[in-house]
Write an enzyme that holds these catalytic residues in place. Structure first.
Site, PDB file in Angstrom:
ATOM      1  N   LYS A  12     -20.716  30.620  69.087  1.00 21.46           N
ATOM      2  CA  LYS A  12     -19.420  30.726  69.785  1.00 21.46           C
ATOM      3  C   LYS A  12     -19.397  31.994  70.618  1.00 21.46           C
ATOM      4  O   LYS A  12     -20.157  32.941  70.358  1.00 21.46           O
ATOM      5  CB  LYS A  12     -18.248  30.747  68.791  1.00 21.46           C
ATOM      6  CG  LYS A  12     -18.213  31.923  67.791  1.00 21.46           C
ATOM      7  CD  LYS A  12     -17.572  33.208  68.271  1.00 21.46           C
ATOM      8  CE  LYS A  12     -17.608  34.312  67.219  1.00 21.46           C
ATOM      9  NZ  LYS A  12     -17.470  35.673  67.743  1.00 21.46           N
ATOM     10  N   ASP A 136     -14.860  33.662  60.846  1.00 26.10           N
ATOM     11  CA  ASP A 136     -15.114  32.697  61.924  1.00 26.10           C
ATOM     12  C   ASP A 136     -15.474  31.295  61.416  1.00 26.10           C
ATOM     13  O   ASP A 136     -15.500  30.346  62.202  1.00 26.10           O
ATOM     14  CB  ASP A 136     -16.297  33.157  62.790  1.00 26.10           C
ATOM     15  CG  ASP A 136     -15.988  34.429  63.558  1.00 26.10           C
ATOM     16  OD1 ASP A 136     -14.796  34.709  63.781  1.00 26.10           O
ATOM     17  OD2 ASP A 136     -16.943  35.130  63.926  1.00 26.10           O
TER      18      ASP A 136
END
Ligand code: C5P
Length: 298
Positions: A12, A136
């Site tokens: 990401k 995350d």
């Protein structure tokens, strides 16, 4: 019994990252926009009597220090399983690098092992395990473009932002996320202030234009002053024609957006002499592409 199979574990970037303040639990209240990108590790799963992890990178821990093993053990425990798995990790995402590699691996392990072990875990079972594993990890059970709030783990999917021509460049610098947060020296946040700021941030996202808006990452100022090499990466990418660039997470990776493939390729070529920088040509991965690749059904 399903035979062995391989799943991608995507990286990401943070298109936007704001640190709103310090919470009472010592963590920081964040507002971030996550985006999955095509750079990925690969995880191969096979049934086995024992739970083992091997990797093509010798330096990576393969015991409980690795989030894959922690994810697998949490799943075994929650469902009272004794079956094991032989998991093989092919690592490409720089770690640490601000690209969520470890958290992504944890989420891909949860998704893969649910299938391998044939367990009836709901997505909310997986979400609650992911929330324990890292800030995350929850995002990687969604993919695409999503707002993350709280410690980063409250995920609100938004319309996919499509960016086909990006470069991620990771200099050879290890930034500790914990130290990066400490350097910010954020003020303690009240609930009312947090609610107000969150509303402002949400409206900013609605008008976010990745090619023209300033891409804010609140870690940049302090991380750049501690590691000038990372700022040099950002300046170099902008100098090579990127229309926008920002650091991802707490670094050291920087992503840059190009408006066409020719400019991106020319920039990549010009970076040939930076032998200590790792470079990846990537595209945004939408939520549907993400779910299809991971065979992950909501
Ligand atoms: O979630 P992750 O393991 O990446 O976090 C590393 C460290 O960063 C935490 O132990 C904590 O000190 C800090 N952190 C924080 N606020 C957050 C996320 C992480 O202070 N929202």
């Amino acid at each position: 019994m399903p035979p062995g199979f391989t799943l991608p574990s995507f990286a990401k970037i943070n298109l936007l990252l704001k640190i709103l303040g310090k919470r009472e639990d010592g963590f920081h209240e964040l507002f971030t926009v996550f985006q999955t990108v095509s750079l990925h590790d690969s995880l191969t799963f096979e049934l086995s009597d024992r739970l083992t992890l091997t990797s093509d990178r010798k330096y990576l821990p393969t015991d409980e220090r690795n989030l894959i093993i922690r994810a697998a053990k949490a799943l075994q425990q929650r469902f009272g399983l004794t079956t094991g798995a032989a998991i093989y990790l092919e690592k490409r995402i720089p770690s640490p690098g601000g690209l969520g590699g470890g958290s992504s691996n944890a989420a891909a392990a949860l998704i893969g092992l649910r299938t391998l072990w044939g367990i009836e875990a709901t997505n909310s079972d997986l979400q609650s395990i992911a929330a324990e594993l890292g800030s995350d990890a929850s995002f990687f059970l969604h993919g695409g473009t999503a707002i993350g709030t709280g410690r980063g783990g409250f995920i609100d999917p938004i319309d996919d932002m499509s960016e086909p021509y990006m470069l991620i460049v990771t200099p050879d610098v290890n930034v500790s996320t914990k130290t990066a947060f400490r350097r910010i020296n954020a003020a303690t946040l009240t609930k009312a202030a947090s609610n107000h700021t969150l509303q402002v941030c949400r409206s900013e996202v609605e008008s976010l234009d990745l090619r023209h808006s300033a891409l804010i990452n609140d870690f940049e100022a302090s991380v750049f002053s501690a590691y000038p090499e990372i700022e040099r990466v950002k300046d170099t990418l902008l100098g090579l024609g990127a229309v926008n660039a920002a650091m991802s997470g707490s670094g050291a990776s920087v992503f840059a957006i190009f408006d066409k493939e020719e400019t991106r390729q020319a920039a990549l070529k010009a970076l040939d002499n930076e032998v200590n920088w790792r470079k990846f040509a990537v595209a945004a991965i939408s939520r549907s592409e993400y779910r299809e690749a991971l065979k992950f059904v909501l």
